[in-house]
Design an enzyme around this catalytic site. Structure first.
Site, PDB file in Angstrom:
ATOM      1  N   CYS A 192      13.840  11.496   6.126  1.00  0.00           N
ATOM      2  CA  CYS A 192      13.712  11.177   7.558  1.00  0.00           C
ATOM      3  C   CYS A 192      15.056  11.229   8.268  1.00  0.00           C
ATOM      4  O   CYS A 192      15.121  11.558   9.440  1.00  0.00           O
ATOM      5  CB  CYS A 192      13.057   9.818   7.740  1.00  0.00           C
ATOM      6  SG  CYS A 192      13.764   8.544   6.700  1.00  0.00           S
ATOM      7  N   GLU A 248       9.940   2.136  10.443  1.00  0.00           N
ATOM      8  CA  GLU A 248      10.983   3.115  10.140  1.00  0.00           C
ATOM      9  C   GLU A 248      10.276   4.461  10.228  1.00  0.00           C
ATOM     10  O   GLU A 248       9.465   4.791   9.370  1.00  0.00           O
ATOM     11  CB  GLU A 248      11.545   2.832   8.750  1.00  0.00           C
ATOM     12  CG  GLU A 248      12.973   3.261   8.616  1.00  0.00           C
ATOM     13  CD  GLU A 248      13.063   4.660   8.087  1.00  0.00           C
ATOM     14  OE1 GLU A 248      13.039   5.588   8.937  1.00  0.00           O
ATOM     15  OE2 GLU A 248      13.128   4.831   6.883  1.00  0.00           O
ATOM     16  N   GLU A 295      10.139  16.761  14.271  1.00  0.00           N
ATOM     17  CA  GLU A 295      10.508  16.566  12.875  1.00  0.00           C
ATOM     18  C   GLU A 295       9.704  17.545  12.021  1.00  0.00           C
ATOM     19  O   GLU A 295       8.478  17.558  12.071  1.00  0.00           O
ATOM     20  CB  GLU A 295      10.199  15.126  12.448  1.00  0.00           C
ATOM     21  CG  GLU A 295      10.631  14.848  11.028  1.00  0.00           C
ATOM     22  CD  GLU A 295      10.445  13.388  10.641  1.00  0.00           C
ATOM     23  OE1 GLU A 295       9.349  12.848  10.844  1.00  0.00           O
ATOM     24  OE2 GLU A 295      11.410  12.810  10.121  1.00  0.00           O
ATOM     25  N   LYS A 297       0.888  -1.172   0.000  1.00  0.00           N
ATOM     26  CA  LYS A 297       0.000   0.000   0.000  1.00  0.00           C
ATOM     27  C   LYS A 297       0.923   1.219   0.000  1.00  0.00           C
ATOM     28  O   LYS A 297       1.459   1.599   1.037  1.00  0.00           O
ATOM     29  CB  LYS A 297      -0.886  -0.014   1.254  1.00  0.00           C
ATOM     30  CG  LYS A 297      -2.192   0.792   1.157  1.00  0.00           C
ATOM     31  CD  LYS A 297      -2.045   2.246   0.779  1.00  0.00           C
ATOM     32  CE  LYS A 297      -1.653   3.129   1.949  1.00  0.00           C
ATOM     33  NZ  LYS A 297      -1.513   4.559   1.548  1.00  0.00           N
TER      34      LYS A 297
END
Ligand code: NAP
Ligand code: MG
Length: 462
Positions: free
Chosen positions: A279, A245, A369, A170
């Site tokens: 990331c 992750e 982040e 997906k």
């Protein structure tokens, strides 16, 4: 842009049961470029059934044959690398040169590494009076983000196939065309029907149905910590394996002995590439107080060079989110030395390359982040202070250390709570394990460590 109006199920493009669609938009000009199905729970169920039916055959396929299919996949991706780059540029917005050099080239290298590993990996070992078999975990749910659309797919699907697992993917709703191109490549590579299946769709619909499906044995997810937490809870309740992750807030520590100009320039480039949507980006630059002002001047100049060549962010929501963080940085007292919250272009979801000085470790922009082209420069007093700041977030995905001597940088890197560290600008290694300490994730991707995530052991005693 070319798009399939079906989902890739059991070796064919079939109409989705769901009538919903996703409109794919070019973030550089906000125009709709294609439409793909938004699959629902019924589509996910069909895909998981196909993957389950294909599992015994693929698991029993000799590793050399699985390796041959991965080598064929590498070759198809190589032959179609220009098309990959153009597709990523169209739906993610990254400049074409970057799409070629990174978005197309890195997944080809990763596919090649798994063609090689599948052929060489010892799927059996002797331990005393036992033979230990390394067997596939089973049906894998791969849920991927948009930031490195093909890399994130290949980093899951290639090791899963090498291990003998079957897969339902997906992909992110923002970048489904790259995923469709990948499915075509898998098909061309001669991977048997049902071994790989693709359901495009929305996270809370198709993604959630997939993570919750009882026919799935392992959920491998890359994306936000918030969604990762939910997926881990669902997987935990069902005793499914899970690999996560998640986000990062990596530190780039410039020790006093370092080549300052090089460390700052590489550090700024690292944050600005892919419009900051990485990331593992080193979004916190840590500089000793004696060299702080010089570093700020260098960073502001370096960031300005990206003003005309930076790509947009992936969608309007991410653009607004990143702008919100920039406004918050200003409100909390950080000093803007490049960029800012204003819109640099009329059309497209662009954010100016932004650098903040006088950032303190407790500020929101030093903790959360941001996922945009925003660098924070923090001042440290001594090495212990630098270490405290570097380790002082909930994340631990990556980082960098710069010093005059490698050994000095390595000694510092050993004390960092993070999954990987680049020493004096070390190069990306597709065989090195990639993954997070702390809330940056669970498990590792890439290389032999990434393959091990998709294997479970069975011990036979003699
Ligand atoms: P996200 O929502 O976590 O998306 C990652 C993947 O999970 C996508 O395929 C998404 O589908 C799917 N998903 C969303 N909700 C789900 C659910 N309830 N159950 C199962 N799957 C679900 O991340 P995002 O919205 O794309 O980005 C938000 C933030 O995540 C970014 O700002 C950044 O901080 C972080 N992020 C991190 C990485 C990384 O590499 N670590 C990559 C991308 C983003 P949809 O595409 O439909 O949402
Ligand atoms: Mg989302």
């Amino acid at each position: 842009m070319k798009a399939h109006d079906g989902i890739y199920l059991d070796g064919a493009w079939l109409p989705a049961a769901s009538r919903d669609v996703i409109e794919v938009v070019d973030p550089a000009d906000e125009r709709v470029i294609a439409q793909v199905p938004a699959g629902g729970a019924e589509d996910v169920d069909a895909a998981v059934r196909a993957a389950r039916a294909a599992l015994p055959g693929w698991a029993a396929t000799p590793p050399a044959e699985r390796a041959a299919r991965l080598a064929a996949l590498r070759d198809v991706l190589t032959a179609r690398k220009d098309e990959i780059a153009e597709t990523v540029t169209a739906e993610l917005g990254s400049p074409l040169a970057f799409s070629r050099a990174v978005h197309a080239a890195v997944p080809i290298a990763v596919a090649a590494s798994y063609a090689d590993l599948a052929a060489r990996h010892p799927f059996e070992e002797k331990v005393g009076n036992s033979t230990v078999l390394h067997e596939p975990v089973g049906v894998v749910a791969a849920i991927t983000p948009w930031n490195y659309p093909l890399h994130q797919i290949v980093a899951k699907v290639a090791p899963a196939l090498a291990a003998g697992c079957t897969v339902v993917l997906k992909p992110a709703e923002d970048t489904p065309l790259t995923a469709q191109l990948f499915a075509e490549a898998v098909h061309e590579a001669g991977v048997p029907a049902g071994v790989f299946n693709l359901v495009t769709g929305l996270g809370p619909v198709a993604g959630q149905a997939l993570a919750e499906h009882p026919g799935v044995d392992l959920v491998s997810f890359t994306g936000s910590t918030a969604v990762g937490r939910r997926i881990a809870a669902v997987a935990g309740a069902a005793i499914k394996k899970v690999a996560l992750e998640l986000g990062g807030k990596s530190a780039n520590i410039i020790l006093p002995s370092a080549d300052l100009a090089r460390a700052v320039n590489v550090g700024v480039a690292n944050v600005m590439s892919n419009s900051g949507q990485t990331c593992s980006a080193w979004t916190r630059m840590l500089v000793h107080r004696d060299r702080y002002d010089e570093a700020v001047t260098l960073a502001a100049a370096a960031a300005a060079k990206y003003a005309d060549r930076i790509g947009p962010l992936v969608n309007a929501a991410q653009r607004d989110r990143v702008r919100g963080y920039i406004e918050k940085g200003v409100a909390e007292g950080a000093r803007l030395v490049a960029g800012g919250p204003g819109s640099p272009r009329e059309r497209g979801w662009f954010v100016a390359p932004t650098v903040f000085a006088d950032v303190t470790p407790d500020m929101t922009i030093a903790q959360e982040e941001i996922f945009g082209p925003v660098l924070s420069i923090l001042r440290y007093e001594d090495e212990e202070d630098a270490l405290r700041i570097a380790n002082g977030t909930v994340y631990g995905l990556a980082g960098a250390v710069w010093a005059g001597e490698e050994a000095e940088a390595v000694a510092f890197a050993r004390r960092m709570d993070t999954g990987q560290v680049d020493i004096n600008g070390g190069r990306f290694n597709p065989l090195a394990p990639f993954g997070g300490y702390k809330q940056s994730g669970v498990g590792r991707e890439l290389g032999a460590h990434g393959l091990a995530e998709y294997l479970q052991t069975k011990s036979l005693q003699f």
